[in-house]
Write an enzyme that holds these catalytic residues in place. Structure first.
Site, PDB file in Angstrom:
ATOM      1  N   LYS A 134       7.217  14.294 -19.315  1.00 21.41           N
ATOM      2  CA  LYS A 134       7.593  13.704 -20.604  1.00 21.41           C
ATOM      3  C   LYS A 134       9.080  13.904 -20.874  1.00 21.41           C
ATOM      4  CE  LYS A 134       6.891  14.198 -25.581  1.00 21.41           C
ATOM      5  NZ  LYS A 134       6.177  14.935 -26.666  1.00 21.41           N
ATOM      6  N   HIS A 276     -10.490 -13.141  12.322  1.00 18.80           N
ATOM      7  CA  HIS A 276     -10.353 -13.622  10.944  1.00 18.80           C
ATOM      8  C   HIS A 276     -11.557 -13.219  10.083  1.00 18.80           C
ATOM      9  CE1 HIS A 276      -6.794 -15.724  12.162  1.00 18.80           C
ATOM     10  NE2 HIS A 276      -7.460 -16.456  13.047  1.00 18.80           N
TER      11      HIS A 276
END
Length: 522
Positions: A134, A276
């Site tokens: 932060k 494929h």
């Protein structure tokens, strides 16, 4: 400057601490990390000295103290924060080096109990990381050992760590905590009945950045489920050992996954050749070499530059036969040294070993419920589904024709039914003697898939059996099969015109069986 250190992964820690010492950074460490540093003669102070509070409750809250958290989150550019730090005796902490025990790996390990898993849920470390991320403008946060060297090099060369680098480290830190929390939520969710919660994050870790995606102008990367390890004995592409070859491509990985999933369906020695994401060859035999030869014979032209999957270790004679042709990759449980030596003569081929058995697994309904989901992307979102596994009922079927299939037909029908699941819909395969001889994939009509499979098989179609991944919507597919000399058909059934299909099968004396389970693969 001051650094707070608490690491479960001590990789690179000593080198980092030595660099911090060279930069005159005061180091404070939690108990276990302190011991590691002390063993190497590196001086650091305990966080208890910093907080003036003992490490209690098994160190769960050793770092959760205002003096520590305040020293991390305090903004150096806000006078009010500086004043409050002075009033309360809080000194700034400039570096936070924290990583957590690998929760996901522990949670996936079959020998750990729920109490042992929950005991490893971090409380203090996660708070330190978030606090530092932060306030990244003022605090350097390091969660990954692979970042240590580059950050220290930048500091040494530039005299500081840039804001850009601090921001990047903060992004890494927030993703780190998000992945960690996701793993905990996923573990706890295993006791719930909800497959798909209203909010979901997916715990993934990147294995590698790929050269490109499906096409050279697309970027791509390869991720796996966080915490997954082959120690649990399940073969996966992501967990396989890379033995040889250049980097795998996006398309290689897709084909390897189909190859592995295909041969995993069979108990006999089996070889699949994938092109494929569709099988262009698949066969079983008592001898692996023969299985390969039969698989290749299905479509020798399409097999060129395909990907091979084998559910048996690749031996020398099989490797010699495979090395005569061009393939992209081979995945198998393992490779003999002689096989590796032969196949390495093909510099383009990639070799992957799962290092565990590739075989059918009995999947309980509970295990299936908690299996990692299959994920597909669409524009603006994702689709998730449970894997296409139906467990013990997979081999159940009912004969709906007048003629019963022969034992030989049943054997080949069961083989074809397992094979057709791996073919893109609309899918049809023809089989005989535990090998595919014709495949019809991805056609818009099912009769077209039948016609394509028959065309591929040519004269070999006569006397074969046919499997279809979904029901025949019309009887025309049965008629096309009959003209080609196909003797038996397996399909799910469930079409509005099932009676027409059955009537056509009876007309041609074709044995027809229904499974009641559809296996679309889009």
């Amino acid at each position: 400057m001051r650094a707070l250190i608490s690491t479960a992964n001590h990789e690179g820690l000593i080198e980092l601490a030595q660099e911090l010492h060279n930069h005159t950074v005061s180091m404070f460490a939690t108990e276990n990390t302190l011991k590691v540093l002390a063993a190497e003669g590196i001086h650091a102070s305990s966080v208890s000295e910093l907080s003036r509070f003992p490490e209690i409750l098994e160190d769960e809250i050793s770092a959760l103290h205002p003096i520590i958290i305040g020293g991390i989150v305090a903004r150096r550019d806000l006078p009010r924060h500086i004043e409050e730090m002075s009033v309360h005796g809080i000194d700034p902490i400039d570096l936070v080096i924290v990583n957590l025990y690998p929760f996901a790996a522990l949670a996936h390990h079959p020998d750990t109990t729920p109490d042992e898993v929950l005991a490893r849920v971090d409380v203090g470390g996660i708070a330190l990381i978030r606090a530092a991320a932060k306030n990244f403008r003022d605090v350097i946060v390091l969660t990954r050992p692979e970042d240590y060297a580059s950050v220290m090099q930048e500091w040494s060369e530039q005299g500081e760590v840039s804001l850009e680098t601090r921001r990047r480290l903060a992004i890494t830190a927030f993703q780190y905590t998000a992945t960690y929390d996701t793993a905990i939520a996923e573990y706890l969710r295993m006791a719930e009945s909800e497959c798909f919660p209203s909010e979901l994050t997916l715990p993934l870790e990147r294995l590698q950045t790929l050269r490109y995606g499906e096409n050279p102008h697309q970027q791509a990367a390869f991720y796996r489920w966080s915490g997954y390890s082959n120690s649990i004995g399940l073969p996966t592409v992501a967990g396989a050992q890379f033995l040889h070859g250049k980097h795998l491509s996006f398309n290689n990985l897709l084909d390897l996954d189909v190859a592995l999933g295909t041969v995993q369906c069979f108990t006999a020695p089996t070889v699949a050749i994938i092109k494929h994401t569709n099988p262009c060859g698949l066969a079983c035999d008592d001898v692996l070499l023969e299985a390969y030869k039969k698989a290749h014979a299905c479509d020798p032209i399409a097999s060129n530059s395909g990907v091979i999957g084998s559910n048996r270790p690749i031996n020398e004679v099989t490797a010699h036969e495979m090395s005569q042709l061009s393939y992209e990759a081979i995945i198998a449980p393992e490779f003999s040294p002689e096989a590796v030596s032969l196949l390495r003569k093909r510099p383009q081929i990639r070799l992957l070993a799962t290092n565990c058995a590739i075989e059918p697994r009995a999947i309980s309904s509970q295990a299936l419920h908690h299996a990692h989901p299959e994920v597909r992307s669409i524009s603006g979102g994702l689709l998730l589904q449970t894997p296409d596994i139906v467990g013990e009922r997979e081999s159940e079927y009912s004969v709906v024709s007048e003629r019963e299939p022969t034992l030989d037909e049943v054997t080949n029908l069961m083989f074809a039914w397992k094979a057709v699941r791996r073919v893109k819909s609309n899918a049809v395969v023809l089989a005989r003697k535990l090998m595919l001889v014709g495949i019809g994939a991805g056609q818009m009509s099912r009769v077209s898939s039948v016609q394509l499979a028959v065309e591929k098989a040519a004269s070999r179609a006569r006397g074969t059996v046919l499997a279809s991944d979904a029901a025949f919507p019309f009887a025309d597919a049965v008629e096309a099969a009959a003209r080609a000399g196909i003797t038996a058909i397996i399909q799910p059934g469930g079409s509005e015109r099932d009676e027409d299909v059955i009537r056509e099968a009876n007309h041609y004396a074709i044995a027809l069986i229904f499974t009641g389970k559809r296996h679309y693969r889009h």
